[in-house]
Scaffold this motif. Structure first.
Motif, PDB file in Angstrom:
ATOM      1  N   ASN A 148       0.814  -1.209   0.000  1.00  0.00           N
ATOM      2  CA  ASN A 148       0.000   0.000   0.000  1.00  0.00           C
ATOM      3  C   ASN A 148       0.853   1.267   0.000  1.00  0.00           C
ATOM      4  N   GLY A 149       2.060   1.160  -0.578  1.00  0.00           N
ATOM      5  CA  GLY A 149       2.993   2.287  -0.531  1.00  0.00           C
ATOM      6  C   GLY A 149       3.048   3.087  -1.819  1.00  0.00           C
ATOM      7  N   VAL A 150       3.854   4.155  -1.755  1.00  0.00           N
ATOM      8  CA  VAL A 150       4.083   5.052  -2.899  1.00  0.00           C
ATOM      9  C   VAL A 150       5.554   4.918  -3.289  1.00  0.00           C
ATOM     10  N   LEU A 151       5.824   4.818  -4.594  1.00  0.00           N
ATOM     11  CA  LEU A 151       7.218   4.669  -5.043  1.00  0.00           C
ATOM     12  C   LEU A 151       7.667   5.876  -5.859  1.00  0.00           C
ATOM     13  N   HIS A 152       8.746   6.495  -5.393  1.00  0.00           N
ATOM     14  CA  HIS A 152       9.409   7.566  -6.157  1.00  0.00           C
ATOM     15  C   HIS A 152      10.724   7.021  -6.705  1.00  0.00           C
ATOM     16  N   VAL A 153      10.993   7.310  -7.985  1.00  0.00           N
ATOM     17  CA  VAL A 153      12.225   6.838  -8.617  1.00  0.00           C
ATOM     18  C   VAL A 153      13.004   8.034  -9.158  1.00  0.00           C
ATOM     19  N   ASP A 154      14.233   8.194  -8.699  1.00  0.00           N
ATOM     20  CA  ASP A 154      15.115   9.234  -9.229  1.00  0.00           C
ATOM     21  C   ASP A 154      15.768   8.645 -10.483  1.00  0.00           C
ATOM     22  N   ALA A 155      15.296   9.127 -11.650  1.00  0.00           N
ATOM     23  CA  ALA A 155      15.803   8.579 -12.920  1.00  0.00           C
ATOM     24  C   ALA A 155      16.765   9.553 -13.595  1.00  0.00           C
ATOM     25  N   VAL A 156      17.349  10.451 -12.780  1.00  0.00           N
ATOM     26  CA  VAL A 156      18.217  11.500 -13.333  1.00  0.00           C
ATOM     27  C   VAL A 156      19.347  10.925 -14.195  1.00  0.00           C
ATOM     28  N   GLN A 157      19.994   9.874 -13.707  1.00  0.00           N
ATOM     29  CA  GLN A 157      21.144   9.326 -14.446  1.00  0.00           C
ATOM     30  C   GLN A 157      20.718   8.367 -15.555  1.00  0.00           C
ATOM     31  N   ALA A 158      19.550   7.769 -15.383  1.00  0.00           N
ATOM     32  CA  ALA A 158      19.148   6.713 -16.308  1.00  0.00           C
ATOM     33  C   ALA A 158      18.495   7.247 -17.586  1.00  0.00           C
ATOM     34  N   ALA A 159      17.780   8.367 -17.453  1.00  0.00           N
ATOM     35  CA  ALA A 159      17.023   8.882 -18.603  1.00  0.00           C
ATOM     36  C   ALA A 159      17.961   9.181 -19.760  1.00  0.00           C
ATOM     37  N   GLY A 160      17.519   8.814 -20.944  1.00  0.00           N
ATOM     38  CA  GLY A 160      18.332   9.057 -22.137  1.00  0.00           C
ATOM     39  C   GLY A 160      19.406   8.012 -22.344  1.00  0.00           C
ATOM     40  N   ARG A 161      19.599   7.131 -21.358  1.00  0.00           N
ATOM     41  CA  ARG A 161      20.631   6.085 -21.504  1.00  0.00           C
ATOM     42  C   ARG A 161      19.997   4.706 -21.537  1.00  0.00           C
ATOM     43  N   ILE A 162      18.952   4.546 -20.722  1.00  0.00           N
ATOM     44  CA  ILE A 162      18.172   3.309 -20.797  1.00  0.00           C
ATOM     45  C   ILE A 162      16.699   3.709 -20.834  1.00  0.00           C
ATOM     46  N   GLU A 163      15.845   2.749 -21.164  1.00  0.00           N
ATOM     47  CA  GLU A 163      14.419   3.067 -21.264  1.00  0.00           C
ATOM     48  C   GLU A 163      13.874   3.521 -19.900  1.00  0.00           C
ATOM     49  N   CYS A 164      13.047   4.534 -19.909  1.00  0.00           N
ATOM     50  CA  CYS A 164      12.479   5.057 -18.656  1.00  0.00           C
ATOM     51  C   CYS A 164      10.971   5.172 -18.775  1.00  0.00           C
ATOM     52  N   ASP A 165      10.304   4.118 -19.179  1.00  0.00           N
ATOM     53  CA  ASP A 165       8.848   4.148 -19.321  1.00  0.00           C
ATOM     54  C   ASP A 165       8.236   3.951 -17.934  1.00  0.00           C
ATOM     55  N   ILE A 166       7.523   4.965 -17.468  1.00  0.00           N
ATOM     56  CA  ILE A 166       7.043   4.948 -16.078  1.00  0.00           C
ATOM     57  C   ILE A 166       6.073   3.793 -15.822  1.00  0.00           C
ATOM     58  N   GLU A 167       5.278   3.407 -16.842  1.00  0.00           N
ATOM     59  CA  GLU A 167       4.343   2.286 -16.680  1.00  0.00           C
ATOM     60  C   GLU A 167       5.113   0.998 -16.457  1.00  0.00           C
ATOM     61  N   LYS A 168       6.132   0.762 -17.323  1.00  0.00           N
ATOM     62  CA  LYS A 168       6.893  -0.488 -17.208  1.00  0.00           C
ATOM     63  C   LYS A 168       7.648  -0.531 -15.878  1.00  0.00           C
ATOM     64  N   LEU A 169       8.133   0.641 -15.435  1.00  0.00           N
ATOM     65  CA  LEU A 169       8.871   0.668 -14.169  1.00  0.00           C
ATOM     66  C   LEU A 169       7.922   0.465 -12.993  1.00  0.00           C
ATOM     67  N   GLY A 170       6.700   0.995 -13.135  1.00  0.00           N
ATOM     68  CA  GLY A 170       5.734   0.904 -12.030  1.00  0.00           C
ATOM     69  C   GLY A 170       5.952   1.985 -10.984  1.00  0.00           C
ATOM     70  N   ALA A 171       6.684   3.060 -11.343  1.00  0.00           N
ATOM     71  CA  ALA A 171       6.916   4.153 -10.381  1.00  0.00           C
ATOM     72  C   ALA A 171       5.676   5.038 -10.324  1.00  0.00           C
ATOM     73  N   ASP A 172       5.429   5.643  -9.144  1.00  0.00           N
ATOM     74  CA  ASP A 172       4.328   6.605  -9.036  1.00  0.00           C
ATOM     75  C   ASP A 172       4.817   8.010  -9.347  1.00  0.00           C
ATOM     76  N   LEU A 173       6.081   8.287  -8.983  1.00  0.00           N
ATOM     77  CA  LEU A 173       6.675   9.603  -9.215  1.00  0.00           C
ATOM     78  C   LEU A 173       8.084   9.376  -9.744  1.00  0.00           C
ATOM     79  N   LEU A 174       8.533  10.224 -10.650  1.00  0.00           N
ATOM     80  CA  LEU A 174       9.843  10.009 -11.264  1.00  0.00           C
ATOM     81  C   LEU A 174      10.527  11.359 -11.498  1.00  0.00           C
ATOM     82  N   THR A 175      11.799  11.425 -11.128  1.00  0.00           N
ATOM     83  CA  THR A 175      12.570  12.681 -11.241  1.00  0.00           C
ATOM     84  C   THR A 175      13.475  12.667 -12.462  1.00  0.00           C
ATOM     85  N   LEU A 176      13.534  13.822 -13.144  1.00  0.00           N
ATOM     86  CA  LEU A 176      14.443  14.002 -14.286  1.00  0.00           C
ATOM     87  C   LEU A 176      15.233  15.290 -14.112  1.00  0.00           C
ATOM     88  N   SER A 177      16.411  15.339 -14.724  1.00  0.00           N
ATOM     89  CA  SER A 177      17.195  16.576 -14.735  1.00  0.00           C
ATOM     90  C   SER A 177      17.636  16.851 -16.162  1.00  0.00           C
TER      91      SER A 177
END
Ligand code: PLP
Length: 367
Positions: A148-177
């Motif tokens: 019953n939790g909430v998941l935040h994923v810091d995808a700052v380093q991953a975006a643009g290098r590997i796939e970052c599809d929020i649905e596939k990851l299952g994250a509720d919140l995701l950070t980009l820089s």
């Protein structure tokens, strides 16, 4: 960005100049949204990854139209300092999750720990900024949502290098820089999936960003962020394969030059562009200066604060000996790095290694 710098309109104004600025922002929002696989309305622009992390880490959420509070925050021990800070959670409600020797979070250990929380908030990064180790986010998401939790994923380093599809990851919140995907500094985003909303904005004031982030927008930086997101989205797969090839060439050259080289997180799945390594006795500062004299910019694995070099908290969490951790050097390949850049890097590394070996001989240090 050049077009945006020429615009004098405020994006909140209804006149033509204002509408032109608004158009640039909304185009950029669509480009960032496409990179992550969400609708535009789920993207909130911020000043960067740090601010997006601070905006995300709040106990006050709204789920399914109901206001709720998360009672505990769990962050992995290898997060960026902005996440380790706990954001707006009270210090005594924040807990760090250990990682294994490869620098990976264990979803089973997470499951054990979050069992004591009623509404856990969990923050685990997609890929680590020092080692490049990719975290098992889909498995983490499964554990968090079952609790019953909430998941935040810091995808700052991953975006643009590997796939970052929020649905596939299952994250509720995701950070980009922006500047980590080749855009300008000073822009970032918090991306939301589905039903979870944050009810406590970090910056209050006007109604910009649907009230989630007040203040006149940095139109030029946001436009540049959008352009970088579009380029990353178009090139993602091809770039990753090319970069991984260069990274592998670099790592085999490292091993050929120094048989005792240690590549951190070598047994984990890693970003295609990151290598964190050392050899016993290496001083990271000397290696960095030597690379710099050869026109090559690399980093140490450790953070520099108030002029004092501190051992990396990431390597400490991986139980790496402090002396070894202090010698860690990080090489990050870019979108424009070529084969000949990697060869120059290896030539420079050979010089570093031969002077290290001379010093070791003088001081009688065993390899
Ligand atoms: N998260 C990670 C993993 C990072 O590597 C960084 C920056 O290095 C940040 C967050 C902070 O992003 P920004 O520099 O845009 O504030």
């Amino acid at each position: 960005m050049t077009a945006a710098l020429g615009l004098t309109g405020n994006a909140s104004s209804v006149h033509a100049e204002g509408r032109a600025a608004r158009r640039l922002i909304e185009d950029a929002r669509g480009q960032v949204a496409r990179l992550i696989g969400v609708e535009s309305k789920n993207v909130t622009f911020t000043s960067g990854g740090t601010e997006a992390n601070m905006l995300a880490l709040t106990p006050a959420i709204e789920a399914g139209g109901r206001k709720e509070r998360c009672d505990r925050l769990f962050v992995s021990a290898i997060e960026h300092p902005s996440v380790l800070s706990g954001g707006r959670f009270a210090a005594d409600t924040v807990e760090q999750l250990p990682v294994n020797a490869n620098g990976e979070v264990d979803p089973l250990e997470l499951e054990r720990r979050i069992a004591k929380a009623e509404r856990p908030f969990v923050s685990v990064m997609l890929a680590n900024n020092e080692t490049g180790a990719i975290q098992p986010i889909a498995a983490v998401a499964d554990v968090v949502h079952r609790a019953n939790g909430v998941l935040h994923v810091d995808a700052v380093q991953a975006a643009g290098r590997i796939e970052c599809d929020i649905e596939k990851l299952g994250a509720d919140l995701l950070t980009l820089s922006s500047h980590k995907i080749g855009g300008p500094q000073g822009a970032g985003a918090l991306v939301r999936r589905g039903d979870i909303h944050l009810t406590e904005p970090l910056i209050r004031g006007g109604w910009q960003e649907r009230g989630q982030r007040a203040g006149t927008e940095n139109v030029a930086a946001i436009a540049g962020f959008g352009a970088a997101a579009r380029a990353a989205h178009e090139a993602q797969q091809g770039d990753a394969v090319r970069m991984a090839g260069l990274r592998d060439r670099f790592e085999s050259g490292l091993k050929a030059a120094s048989s005792d080289v240690i590549i951190f997180s070598a047994n984990a799945s890693r970003l295609p562009n990151t290598t964190l390594f050392t050899v016993p006795g290496l001083k990271a500062e000397s290696a960095i200066i030597s690379f710099d004299l050869n026109g090559i910019a690399v980093s140490s694995g450790s953070a520099c604060s108030s002029g004092k070099v501190q051992a990396s908290h990431v390597l400490a969490a991986m139980a790496v000996e402090p002396a070894l951790a202090r010698g860690a050097v990080r090489v990050s390949l870019g979108w424009e790095t070529t084969e000949s850049d990697v060869e120059s890097l290896l030539i420079a590394w050979n010089t570093v290694v031969s002077s290290l070996l001379k010093n070791r001989d003088k001081q009688g240090i065993a390899a």
